[in-house]
Write a protein that holds these residues in place. Structure first.
Motif, PDB file in Angstrom:
ATOM      1  N   GLY A  16       0.894  -1.267  -0.065  1.00  0.00           N
ATOM      2  CA  GLY A  16      -0.183  -0.061   0.209  1.00  0.00           C
ATOM      3  C   GLY A  16       0.741   1.449  -0.151  1.00  0.00           C
ATOM      4  N   LEU A  17       1.857   1.245  -0.798  1.00  0.00           N
ATOM      5  CA  LEU A  17       2.530   2.418  -0.818  1.00  0.00           C
ATOM      6  C   LEU A  17       3.168   2.838  -2.393  1.00  0.00           C
ATOM      7  CD1 LEU A  17       5.334   2.055   1.993  1.00  0.00           C
ATOM      8  CD2 LEU A  17       3.629   3.581   2.045  1.00  0.00           C
ATOM      9  N   PRO A  18       3.242   3.867  -2.892  1.00  0.00           N
ATOM     10  CA  PRO A  18       3.207   4.081  -4.195  1.00  0.00           C
ATOM     11  C   PRO A  18       4.679   4.099  -4.774  1.00  0.00           C
ATOM     12  CG  PRO A  18       2.822   6.289  -3.157  1.00  0.00           C
ATOM     13  CD  PRO A  18       2.718   5.162  -2.114  1.00  0.00           C
ATOM     14  N   TYR A  19       5.452   3.208  -4.441  1.00  0.00           N
ATOM     15  CA  TYR A  19       7.036   3.256  -4.653  1.00  0.00           C
ATOM     16  C   TYR A  19       7.141   1.849  -5.316  1.00  0.00           C
ATOM     17  CZ  TYR A  19       6.343   6.900  -1.299  1.00  0.00           C
ATOM     18  OH  TYR A  19       5.992   7.904  -0.512  1.00  0.00           O
ATOM     19  N   THR A  20       8.235   1.934  -6.208  1.00  0.00           N
ATOM     20  CA  THR A  20       8.821   0.850  -6.570  1.00  0.00           C
ATOM     21  C   THR A  20      10.466   0.947  -6.447  1.00  0.00           C
ATOM     22  OG1 THR A  20       9.165   1.711  -8.684  1.00  0.00           O
ATOM     23  CG2 THR A  20       7.340   0.679  -8.511  1.00  0.00           C
ATOM     24  N   GLY A  21      11.425  -0.010  -7.019  1.00  0.00           N
ATOM     25  CA  GLY A  21      12.660   0.000  -6.768  1.00  0.00           C
ATOM     26  C   GLY A  21      13.256  -0.578  -5.535  1.00  0.00           C
ATOM     27  N   TRP A  22      12.532  -1.458  -5.026  1.00  0.00           N
ATOM     28  CA  TRP A  22      12.856  -2.334  -3.607  1.00  0.00           C
ATOM     29  C   TRP A  22      14.126  -3.120  -3.976  1.00  0.00           C
ATOM     30  CZ3 TRP A  22      10.413   0.424  -0.276  1.00  0.00           C
ATOM     31  CH2 TRP A  22       9.278   0.643  -0.528  1.00  0.00           C
ATOM     32  N   THR A  23      15.156  -2.989  -3.124  1.00  0.00           N
ATOM     33  CA  THR A  23      16.317  -3.795  -3.562  1.00  0.00           C
ATOM     34  C   THR A  23      16.604  -4.856  -2.560  1.00  0.00           C
ATOM     35  OG1 THR A  23      17.644  -2.118  -2.127  1.00  0.00           O
ATOM     36  CG2 THR A  23      17.441  -1.711  -4.489  1.00  0.00           C
ATOM     37  N   SER A  24      16.273  -4.727  -1.231  1.00  0.00           N
ATOM     38  CA  SER A  24      16.630  -5.756  -0.273  1.00  0.00           C
ATOM     39  C   SER A  24      15.624  -5.934   0.779  1.00  0.00           C
ATOM     40  CB  SER A  24      18.061  -5.389   0.341  1.00  0.00           C
ATOM     41  OG  SER A  24      18.557  -6.519   0.947  1.00  0.00           O
ATOM     42  N   VAL A  25      15.293  -7.075   1.225  1.00  0.00           N
ATOM     43  CA  VAL A  25      14.379  -7.419   2.068  1.00  0.00           C
ATOM     44  C   VAL A  25      14.803  -8.510   3.158  1.00  0.00           C
ATOM     45  CG1 VAL A  25      13.336  -9.387   0.877  1.00  0.00           C
ATOM     46  CG2 VAL A  25      11.849  -8.377   2.743  1.00  0.00           C
ATOM     47  N   ARG A  26      14.632  -8.152   4.462  1.00  0.00           N
ATOM     48  CA  ARG A  26      14.662  -9.078   5.671  1.00  0.00           C
ATOM     49  C   ARG A  26      13.833  -9.030   6.554  1.00  0.00           C
ATOM     50  NH1 ARG A  26      18.070 -10.531   2.311  1.00  0.00           N
ATOM     51  NH2 ARG A  26      20.270 -10.654   2.297  1.00  0.00           N
ATOM     52  N   CYS A  27      13.859 -10.024   7.468  1.00  0.00           N
ATOM     53  CA  CYS A  27      12.598 -10.361   8.243  1.00  0.00           C
ATOM     54  C   CYS A  27      13.274 -10.567   9.458  1.00  0.00           C
ATOM     55  CB  CYS A  27      11.746 -11.461   8.089  1.00  0.00           C
ATOM     56  SG  CYS A  27      10.812 -11.176   6.473  1.00  0.00           S
ATOM     57  N   GLY A  28      12.874  -9.936  10.759  1.00  0.00           N
ATOM     58  CA  GLY A  28      13.422 -10.297  12.036  1.00  0.00           C
ATOM     59  C   GLY A  28      12.583  -9.354  13.250  1.00  0.00           C
ATOM     60  N   ASP A  29      12.585  -9.846  14.152  1.00  0.00           N
ATOM     61  CA  ASP A  29      12.095  -9.119  15.625  1.00  0.00           C
ATOM     62  C   ASP A  29      12.752  -8.058  15.978  1.00  0.00           C
ATOM     63  OD1 ASP A  29      10.426  -8.522  17.293  1.00  0.00           O
ATOM     64  OD2 ASP A  29      10.720 -10.235  18.723  1.00  0.00           O
ATOM     65  N   ILE A  30      12.959  -6.936  15.168  1.00  0.00           N
ATOM     66  CA  ILE A  30      13.752  -5.797  15.275  1.00  0.00           C
ATOM     67  C   ILE A  30      13.560  -4.786  16.300  1.00  0.00           C
ATOM     68  CG2 ILE A  30      15.018  -5.673  12.974  1.00  0.00           C
ATOM     69  CD1 ILE A  30      12.652  -3.466  12.407  1.00  0.00           C
ATOM     70  N   ASP A  31      12.186  -4.802  17.098  1.00  0.00           N
ATOM     71  CA  ASP A  31      11.719  -4.106  17.876  1.00  0.00           C
ATOM     72  C   ASP A  31      11.237  -5.045  19.148  1.00  0.00           C
ATOM     73  OD1 ASP A  31       9.474  -5.065  16.732  1.00  0.00           O
ATOM     74  OD2 ASP A  31       8.330  -3.325  16.957  1.00  0.00           O
ATOM     75  N   VAL A  32      11.599  -6.179  19.267  1.00  0.00           N
ATOM     76  CA  VAL A  32      11.479  -7.189  20.248  1.00  0.00           C
ATOM     77  C   VAL A  32      10.087  -7.489  20.969  1.00  0.00           C
ATOM     78  CG1 VAL A  32      12.533  -8.249  22.359  1.00  0.00           C
ATOM     79  CG2 VAL A  32      13.767  -6.698  20.959  1.00  0.00           C
ATOM     80  N   VAL A  33       9.049  -7.430  20.016  1.00  0.00           N
ATOM     81  CA  VAL A  33       7.785  -7.704  20.389  1.00  0.00           C
ATOM     82  C   VAL A  33       7.160  -9.080  20.028  1.00  0.00           C
ATOM     83  CG1 VAL A  33       7.017  -5.134  19.910  1.00  0.00           C
ATOM     84  CG2 VAL A  33       6.967  -6.835  18.182  1.00  0.00           C
ATOM     85  N   GLY A  34       7.962 -10.134  19.661  1.00  0.00           N
ATOM     86  CA  GLY A  34       7.858 -11.244  19.554  1.00  0.00           C
ATOM     87  C   GLY A  34       7.040 -11.625  18.263  1.00  0.00           C
ATOM     88  N   GLU A  35       7.148 -10.601  17.393  1.00  0.00           N
ATOM     89  CA  GLU A  35       6.574 -10.887  15.988  1.00  0.00           C
ATOM     90  C   GLU A  35       7.596 -10.225  14.992  1.00  0.00           C
ATOM     91  OE1 GLU A  35       3.401  -8.652  13.090  1.00  0.00           O
ATOM     92  OE2 GLU A  35       3.138  -8.514  15.195  1.00  0.00           O
ATOM     93  N   PRO A  36       8.082 -10.926  13.953  1.00  0.00           N
ATOM     94  CA  PRO A  36       8.917 -10.601  12.930  1.00  0.00           C
ATOM     95  C   PRO A  36       8.381  -9.439  12.108  1.00  0.00           C
ATOM     96  CG  PRO A  36       7.690 -12.320  12.250  1.00  0.00           C
ATOM     97  CD  PRO A  36       7.243 -12.441  13.507  1.00  0.00           C
ATOM     98  N   ARG A  37       9.305  -8.476  11.894  1.00  0.00           N
ATOM     99  CA  ARG A  37       8.947  -7.255  11.013  1.00  0.00           C
ATOM    100  C   ARG A  37       9.652  -7.676   9.742  1.00  0.00           C
ATOM    101  NH1 ARG A  37       4.987  -5.669  14.011  1.00  0.00           N
ATOM    102  NH2 ARG A  37       5.718  -4.535  15.815  1.00  0.00           N
ATOM    103  N   ILE A  38       8.821  -6.842   8.721  1.00  0.00           N
ATOM    104  CA  ILE A  38       9.623  -7.017   7.348  1.00  0.00           C
ATOM    105  C   ILE A  38      10.335  -5.675   7.024  1.00  0.00           C
ATOM    106  CG2 ILE A  38       9.189  -7.416   4.811  1.00  0.00           C
ATOM    107  CD1 ILE A  38       6.610  -8.854   5.709  1.00  0.00           C
TER     108      ILE A  38
END
Length: 706
Positions: free
Chosen positions: A217-239
Motif C-alpha cells: 500500500g505504498l506508491p513506490y517501486t525499486g525495492w532492492t533488499s528485504v529481511r525479516c526479524g524481530d527488530i523491536d522485540v515484540v515477539g513478531e517478525p517485521r519485514i
C-alpha cells in the motif's frame, strides 16, 4: 611502557569501547528524516563497527563470489564454519564453506554444471530456510537467468556431515526484476523492484511453492533488499525493505518497516549525499553490540555502512561509517565465534566485495565488521611494545636478564633450526626455553611478551632452515603439523604459534621478516588465502594473537601501499623498518661515507656512519606515510637499525638515540623494535658510550601508562 602520546590514543579507544559497552546513545533523535555523517550532539561519539578481519577468497576458488549466507548455529561443529559463499560463472555454479575467525575456504566445495534446472545466471541473494531440528540445511538462492532474464529460487541441500551439497528444487518466479529474498517461519518472501513487490512461497514437506503475490500500500517501486526479524522485540517478525538510493528523491522513503501482514509501520528517508548513493543497498539485521535487539544494517556500494535502530515507533540513525574498501556486492549477519570476546546475542557482518583493478595484485574480497573492541584486544597485545630483536645469547635466562637491564618489555626471537645446530639462539627449542624463562616476568608492571619471528623465502631458507623437532615441554607435536613445504609452510607455523599461545599467553605475535619482499613475484608466498589460514590458525585458539609482517617503505621503486593498497587490512599492523628509502642515499651519498661491505652502488637508503645522523629528520615523514595505509584504529610498529646493514652501513650511537626519540614521539606509533638486540657493554658513563647504553637510557625514560 610508552610515552604519553602513545597512551593517549589507546585511552581514546578504551573510552570508545566503554561507550559502546554502556550503550551510549545519540542525543539527537531523527524520526522520519535521518541524516548521515554524525550521531548528532553526541559527546561520546561511538564508532559502532570496524573491519576486524579481511581476506581474499578468490585466489583459492572461483572469482568472484556473489552471495554469502550465514551457517545455522551448531552445524558442522567439527569443522567450525561460519558461512557459505556461492558463485556462478559460465562454466558452473559453485558453493563453498567459509571457515575461521578470518574467512577462508577449505576442501568443502561443490560444483554444479549448468542445465535446465540450474541454468547459467547470477545469484543476487540467499538465505537459509527454516527447518526442524535435525533436518538437513537448505539454502534458498535467488538467481537471474542469463538466457531469458527471468528469475528462480534455487534450493540447495547440505548433508548433515557437511561433505555434500545437492540441488533439491528450483521454483520459477517469471519476469519481474526480482531482487532479494528472506526466510519466513512458513516459507520464503521474495522482493521485486517493480509492482507487485512480493512473492510469498510456502514451504510444505521441504518443498517450496508460490502461494501469493502481494502488493504494497505504498506508491513506490525499486525495492532492492528485504529481511525479516524481530527488530523491536515484540515477539513478531517485521519485514524490512530498502529502496535504491539513486532512484529515491529526497521526499520519498528508502527504508520501510512492515508488519508480518504487510501493513506499513514506519517509512523513513536516509539522506545520502551523492557519493554514497548507489543502485543497490544490502540489508542485514545484525546485533553488533550484544543484547537482544538487532539493528538494521545497510551496506552501500561505496563501502558505507549505515546502522539504524527501531524501537517500534521511531527510527534512529546510530552511525554512518565508511570502511575505505568499496565495491560491496553482498553481506550477511553471522554469529560470533565462541573463541572471540563477545556479548550475549552478538553477531558480525561478513561483506563480499569486488576488488578494484588497482588491487589485482593482492585482492581482498571479504571483510568482517564488528564492534571495535574485537580489534582492540589484539592491538592491546602490541601497544607500548619496546622490543629487542634476536639476541645471540644461547641461555634463555640471559635474555630475561637483558630485557630487564634495558627496560625492554618484548623479545622478538628468530626461529630457524639448522641440521646439526639444535642449540643455537635461533632454534625452536631455544624459543620455547625463552617462553619458559619469561613466564611470570614483569617489566614495568606488565608481563614480558614474545614474538616468534620467521624468515622469508627470499632468504633461501629452503636450503637453510628445517621444521622444528617435537618439544617435550609443549602439549602437541610440532613436527607433525608440517607438510611437504617444510619450513616454508607458514600456515603450519601459525598453527604452532596458536597452540604455543594457549600454553604461553605471553606469546602475542607471529612476525615474518621481510614479508614485503615475498607478497607477490617470484617468491610470492603470502597470497591472501595463505594469510587467512595463518591468522585463523592463531585466533581460533588465542584471540589476542597478531600477525606482524616486516614491511619496507618501497619495493623496487614503488611505495608499498601503492603496490598493495589492501594488504594492511589482512594483517594487524606492519613492523616498518626505517632506513631512509624515500629519500635514498641522501646525506650518505658522498664518497667519504662508510657504506657496508656488500655495497655495489650507493642507493636504497642511508645508514653509513655519521653521515646517516641527519637522515633521522626523515623518520616522521616516512612513518606518517606508512601509517596512512593502515585501516582506521590501527597504529604502526617501527623498527630501526642499531646494528650494521650489509650494504647500507653501520649507524652511530647518536643515530640510535635520535631515531628512538623520533619514533617514540610519533602519534601513529604503538611500538618500537631495536634491530638487533643491544645491551650495554660498558658502565654507561654517558648515554652515547655504546648503542646498548642508548637503548637502556631511552627505554628507561619511557613512562609506564598501564
Amino acid at each position: 611502557e610508552h610515552p604519553t602520546n602513545m597512551s593517549a590514543s589507546l585511552s581514546s579507544l578504551v573510552v570508545a569501547g566503554l561507550c559502546l559497552l554502556t550503550a551510549c546513545q545519540p542525543m539527537a533523535v531523527l524520526a522520519d528524516t535521518m541524516g548521515t555523517g554524525t550521531c548528532g550532539a553526541n559527546a561520546c561519539n561511538p564508532k559502532l563497527t570496524q573491519v576486524v578481519e579481511a581476506a581474499g577468497l578468490s585466489d583459492s576458488g572461483p572469482a568472484p563470489w556473489d552471495v554469502v549466507v550465514a551457517m545455522p548455529a551448531g552445524m558442522c561443529a567439527d569443522l567450525g564454519p561460519r558461512a557459505v559463499v556461492f558463485n556462478t560463472s559460465t562454466a558452473n555454479t559453485t558453493a563453498a564453506l567459509v571457515f575461521g575467525p578470518t574467512p577462508h575456504l577449505k576442501q568443502q566445495a561443490w560444483a554444479f554444471g549448468h542445465d535446465s534446472d540450474l541454468p547459467e545466471g547470477s545469484f543476487v541473494d540467499g538465505t537459509v530456510l527454516t527447518a526442524a531440528s535435525g533436518a538437513p540445511v537448505r539454502f534458498a538462492l535467488l538467481q537471474r537467468s542469463v538466457a531469458d532474464g527471468n528469475a528462480s529460487v534455487v534450493v540447495l541441500t547440505l548433508s548433515s556431515d557437511c561433505h555434500h551439497m545437492t540441488l533439491a528444487q528450483k521454483v520459477n518466479l517469471g519476469p519481474g526484476r526480482w531482487s532479494s529474498l528472506a526466510a519466513l517461519a512458513s516459507g520464503l518472501l521474495v522482493a521485486s523492484r517493480s509492482q507487485p513487490p512480493f512473492a510469498v512461497l510456502t514451504d510444505s514437506n521441504n518443498s517450496l511453492a508460490i502461494t501469493n503475490r502481494t502488493t504494497l500500500g505504498l506508491p513506490y517501486t525499486g525495492w532492492t533488499s528485504v529481511r525479516c526479524g524481530d527488530i523491536d522485540v515484540v515477539g513478531e517478525p517485521r519485514i524490512v525493505l530498502t529502496r535504491a538510493a539513486a532512484n529515491a528523491s529526497t521526499s520519498e522513503p528508502n527504508l520501510v518497516i512492515l508488519s508480518s501482514s504487510f501493513s506499513p509501520i514506519k517509512t523513513a528517508h536516509l539522506d545520502l549525499d551523492a557519493t554514497a548513493r548507489s543502485p543497490d543497498m544490502w540489508l542485514a539485521l545484525a546485533n553488533v553490540a550484544g543484547g537482544h535487539r538487532p539493528h538494521i544494517m545497510l551496506g552501500l556500494t561505496n563501502g558505507t555502512l549505515l546502522t539504524v535502530a527501531f524501537n517500534g515507533t521511531r527510527t534512529v540513525l546510530l552511525a554512518s561509517e565508511n570502511n575505505r574498501l568499496a565495491s560491496w556486492v553482498h553481506m550477511a549477519a553471522v554469529p560470533m565465534l565462541q573463541s572471540s570476546p563477545q556479548l550475549p546475542g552478538e553477531t558480525q557482518l561478513v561483506v563480499l566485495r569486488r576488488p578494484l583493478p588497482v588491487e589485482a595484485s593482492f585482492p581482498v574480497d571479504v571483510l568482517v565488521l564488528a564492534r571495535p573492541t574485537h580489534y582492540t584486544i589484539r592491538r592491546h597485545a602490541l601497544s607500548g611494545t619496546l622490543a629487542q630483536y634476536n639476541s645471540v645469547a644461547t641461555n634463555a635466562s640471559d635474555i630475561a636478564s637483558d630485557l630487564v637491564k634495558t627496560h625492554a618489555n618484548t623479545y622478538s626471537g628468530v626461529v630457524c633450526d639448522v641440521d646439526g645446530w639444535p642449540t643455537t639462539s635461533r632454534s625452536y627449542s631455544h624459543l620455547v626455553s625463552t617462553l619458559v624463562a619469561l613466564q611470570g616476568l614483569t617489566i614495568n608492571r606488565r608481563q614480558a611478551r614474545v614474538w616468534l619471528t620467521l624468515l622469508p623465502p627470499t632468504e633461501s631458507i629452503a636450503d637453510k632452515c628445517v621444521v622444528p623437532n617435537d618439544d617435550a615441554r609443549t602439549q602437541f607435536n610440532e613436527t607433525a603439523l608440517f607438510g611437504p613445504k617444510g619450513y616454508e609452510d607458514y600456515a603450519a607455523w601459525a598453527e604452532v604459534v596458536g597452540r604455543l599461545g594457549q600454553q604461553f599467553p605471553h606469546l602475542v605475535a607471529l612476525q615474518v621478516d621481510d614479508m614485503s619482499h615475498d607478497i607477490t613475484g617470484q617468491h610470492g608466498a603470502f597470497a591472501p588465502s595463505v594469510i587467512a589460514h595463518m591468522t585463523s590458525a592463531m585466533r581460533s585458539r588465542v584471540a589476542h594473537q597478531t600477525l606482524v609482517p616486516t614491511m619496507y617503505y618501497s619495493e623496487g621503486s614503488q611505495f608499498v601501499w601503492d603496490l598493495w593498497p589492501d594488504f594492511a587490512f589482512v594483517v594487524d599492523t606492519a613492523l616498518f623498518y626505517f632506513r631512509n628509502q624515500k629519500q635514498g642515499a641522501g646525506p650518505c651519498a658522498p664518497a667519504a661515507c662508510p657504506w657496508g661491505p656488500s655495497c655495489k652502488e650507493r642507493v636504497g637508503g642511508c645508514l653509513a656512519g655519521p653521515c646517516a645522523d641527519a637522515s633521522v629528520n626523515n623518520i616522521a615523514g616516512e612513518v606518517s606515510d606508512m601509517a596512512s595505509g593502515l585501516p582506521e584504529g590501527r597504529r604502526l610498529q617501527v623498527g630501526f637499525y642499531a646494528t650494521g646493514h650489509s650494504s647500507l652501513g653501520t649507524p652511530t650511537s647518536l643515530y640510535v638515540q635520535l631515531a628512538m626519540q623520533s619514533i617514540l614521539s610519533h602519534p601513529s606509533v604503538d611500538g618500537i623494535t631495536v634491530y638487533t638486540m643491544k645491551v650495554p657493554t660498558t658502565n654507561c658513563s654517558h648515554i652515547l658510550a655504546d648503542e646498548g647504553c642508548v637503548v637502556q637510557s631511552v627505554f628507561g625514560s619511557v613512562t609506564p601508562r598501564w
